[in-house]
Design a protein around this motif. Structure first.
Motif, PDB file in Angstrom:
ATOM      1  N   ARG A 108       6.669  10.347 -11.575  1.00  0.00           N
ATOM      2  CA  ARG A 108       6.916  11.765 -11.896  1.00  0.00           C
ATOM      3  C   ARG A 108       8.409  12.075 -11.827  1.00  0.00           C
ATOM      4  O   ARG A 108       8.920  12.824 -12.634  1.00  0.00           O
ATOM      5  CB  ARG A 108       6.146  12.631 -10.911  1.00  0.00           C
ATOM      6  CG  ARG A 108       5.836  13.994 -11.451  1.00  0.00           C
ATOM      7  CD  ARG A 108       4.983  14.830 -10.529  1.00  0.00           C
ATOM      8  NE  ARG A 108       4.044  14.016  -9.757  1.00  0.00           N
ATOM      9  CZ  ARG A 108       3.623  14.294  -8.543  1.00  0.00           C
ATOM     10  NH1 ARG A 108       4.038  15.374  -7.935  1.00  0.00           N
ATOM     11  NH2 ARG A 108       2.782  13.515  -7.902  1.00  0.00           N
ATOM     12  N   SER A 109       9.108  11.500 -10.860  1.00  0.00           N
ATOM     13  CA  SER A 109      10.532  11.788 -10.710  1.00  0.00           C
ATOM     14  C   SER A 109      11.381  11.127 -11.787  1.00  0.00           C
ATOM     15  O   SER A 109      12.515  11.515 -12.006  1.00  0.00           O
ATOM     16  CB  SER A 109      11.018  11.352  -9.329  1.00  0.00           C
ATOM     17  OG  SER A 109      11.030   9.955  -9.226  1.00  0.00           O
ATOM     18  N   MET A 110      10.831  10.133 -12.485  1.00  0.00           N
ATOM     19  CA  MET A 110      11.586   9.456 -13.544  1.00  0.00           C
ATOM     20  C   MET A 110      11.528  10.207 -14.873  1.00  0.00           C
ATOM     21  O   MET A 110      12.244   9.871 -15.786  1.00  0.00           O
ATOM     22  CB  MET A 110      11.059   8.045 -13.747  1.00  0.00           C
ATOM     23  CG  MET A 110      11.375   7.115 -12.619  1.00  0.00           C
ATOM     24  SD  MET A 110      10.793   5.482 -13.048  1.00  0.00           S
ATOM     25  CE  MET A 110      10.607   4.766 -11.442  1.00  0.00           C
ATOM     26  N   ARG A 111      10.675  11.196 -14.971  1.00  0.00           N
ATOM     27  CA  ARG A 111      10.539  11.924 -16.233  1.00  0.00           C
ATOM     28  C   ARG A 111      11.731  12.783 -16.495  1.00  0.00           C
ATOM     29  O   ARG A 111      12.432  13.291 -15.783  1.00  0.00           O
ATOM     30  CB  ARG A 111       9.282  12.795 -16.219  1.00  0.00           C
ATOM     31  CG  ARG A 111       8.056  11.984 -16.206  1.00  0.00           C
ATOM     32  CD  ARG A 111       6.875  12.882 -16.246  1.00  0.00           C
ATOM     33  NE  ARG A 111       5.698  12.133 -15.794  1.00  0.00           N
ATOM     34  CZ  ARG A 111       4.533  12.675 -15.593  1.00  0.00           C
ATOM     35  NH1 ARG A 111       4.352  13.942 -15.758  1.00  0.00           N
ATOM     36  NH2 ARG A 111       3.531  11.940 -15.202  1.00  0.00           N
ATOM     37  N   ARG A 153       4.406   9.644  -7.434  1.00  0.00           N
ATOM     38  CA  ARG A 153       5.598  10.473  -7.195  1.00  0.00           C
ATOM     39  C   ARG A 153       6.844   9.834  -7.820  1.00  0.00           C
ATOM     40  O   ARG A 153       7.677  10.536  -8.392  1.00  0.00           O
ATOM     41  CB  ARG A 153       5.802  10.659  -5.698  1.00  0.00           C
ATOM     42  CG  ARG A 153       6.928  11.638  -5.385  1.00  0.00           C
ATOM     43  CD  ARG A 153       7.100  11.845  -3.916  1.00  0.00           C
ATOM     44  NE  ARG A 153       5.890  12.444  -3.359  1.00  0.00           N
ATOM     45  CZ  ARG A 153       5.643  12.531  -2.069  1.00  0.00           C
ATOM     46  NH1 ARG A 153       6.511  12.072  -1.208  1.00  0.00           N
ATOM     47  NH2 ARG A 153       4.554  13.098  -1.634  1.00  0.00           N
ATOM     48  N   ARG A 154       6.964   8.523  -7.729  1.00  0.00           N
ATOM     49  CA  ARG A 154       8.117   7.842  -8.333  1.00  0.00           C
ATOM     50  C   ARG A 154       8.104   8.015  -9.848  1.00  0.00           C
ATOM     51  O   ARG A 154       9.139   8.310 -10.451  1.00  0.00           O
ATOM     52  CB  ARG A 154       8.112   6.358  -7.986  1.00  0.00           C
ATOM     53  CG  ARG A 154       8.551   6.035  -6.606  1.00  0.00           C
ATOM     54  CD  ARG A 154       8.862   4.556  -6.424  1.00  0.00           C
ATOM     55  NE  ARG A 154       7.972   3.645  -7.100  1.00  0.00           N
ATOM     56  CZ  ARG A 154       6.837   3.137  -6.577  1.00  0.00           C
ATOM     57  NH1 ARG A 154       6.463   3.490  -5.373  1.00  0.00           N
ATOM     58  NH2 ARG A 154       6.104   2.290  -7.255  1.00  0.00           N
ATOM     59  N   ASP A 188       0.833  -1.210   0.000  1.00  0.00           N
ATOM     60  CA  ASP A 188       0.000   0.000   0.000  1.00  0.00           C
ATOM     61  C   ASP A 188       0.868   1.260   0.000  1.00  0.00           C
ATOM     62  O   ASP A 188       0.569   2.233  -0.702  1.00  0.00           O
ATOM     63  CB  ASP A 188      -0.936   0.022   1.206  1.00  0.00           C
ATOM     64  CG  ASP A 188      -2.052  -0.995   1.108  1.00  0.00           C
ATOM     65  OD1 ASP A 188      -2.255  -1.566   0.010  1.00  0.00           O
ATOM     66  OD2 ASP A 188      -2.708  -1.242   2.141  1.00  0.00           O
ATOM     67  N   LEU A 189       1.947   1.250   0.766  1.00  0.00           N
ATOM     68  CA  LEU A 189       2.852   2.400   0.773  1.00  0.00           C
ATOM     69  C   LEU A 189       3.514   2.560  -0.589  1.00  0.00           C
ATOM     70  O   LEU A 189       3.665   3.674  -1.090  1.00  0.00           O
ATOM     71  CB  LEU A 189       3.922   2.236   1.858  1.00  0.00           C
ATOM     72  CG  LEU A 189       3.453   2.468   3.286  1.00  0.00           C
ATOM     73  CD1 LEU A 189       4.545   2.081   4.269  1.00  0.00           C
ATOM     74  CD2 LEU A 189       3.035   3.912   3.490  1.00  0.00           C
ATOM     75  N   ARG A 190       3.887   1.457  -1.181  1.00  0.00           N
ATOM     76  CA  ARG A 190       4.486   1.502  -2.520  1.00  0.00           C
ATOM     77  C   ARG A 190       3.502   2.106  -3.512  1.00  0.00           C
ATOM     78  O   ARG A 190       3.863   2.960  -4.326  1.00  0.00           O
ATOM     79  CB  ARG A 190       4.896   0.097  -2.958  1.00  0.00           C
ATOM     80  CG  ARG A 190       5.585   0.060  -4.288  1.00  0.00           C
ATOM     81  CD  ARG A 190       6.013  -1.377  -4.605  1.00  0.00           C
ATOM     82  NE  ARG A 190       6.788  -1.428  -5.801  1.00  0.00           N
ATOM     83  CZ  ARG A 190       6.266  -1.537  -7.026  1.00  0.00           C
ATOM     84  NH1 ARG A 190       4.965  -1.613  -7.195  1.00  0.00           N
ATOM     85  NH2 ARG A 190       7.048  -1.579  -8.083  1.00  0.00           N
TER      86      ARG A 190
END
Length: 73
Positions: free
Chosen positions: A70-73, A67-68, A59-61
């Motif tokens: 978005r940060s990979m863009r 957000r993960r 669930d936390l993942r």
């Protein structure tokens, strides 16, 4: 034990990023709270608690998935 120490250390390295799940007033905190026995406990984890804790990790993942990506863009 080592996983929980690493996990707690990571939450302290980026407190703003973890604020949404560590804040008691947020609904997302429920998943983080499920991990309390594993993160802060001094006794072995009961076998019956393992599925709930595994689900909390997933669930936390999922919570941080956007957000993960978005940060990979």
């Amino acid at each position: 034990m080592f996983w929980s120490l690493g996990f707690l250390a990571a939450t302290r390295l980026a407190p703003r990023a973890w604020k949404s799940v560590t804040n008691l007033d947020k609904p997302e905190h429920a998943a983080f709270q499920t991990l309390d026995p594993m993160l802060f406990g001094t006794e072995a984890i009961a076998e019956a608690d393992v599925p709930a804790q595994a689900k909390a990790i997933l669930d936390l993942r999922e919570h941080f998935k956007v957000r993960r990506h978005r940060s990979m863009r």
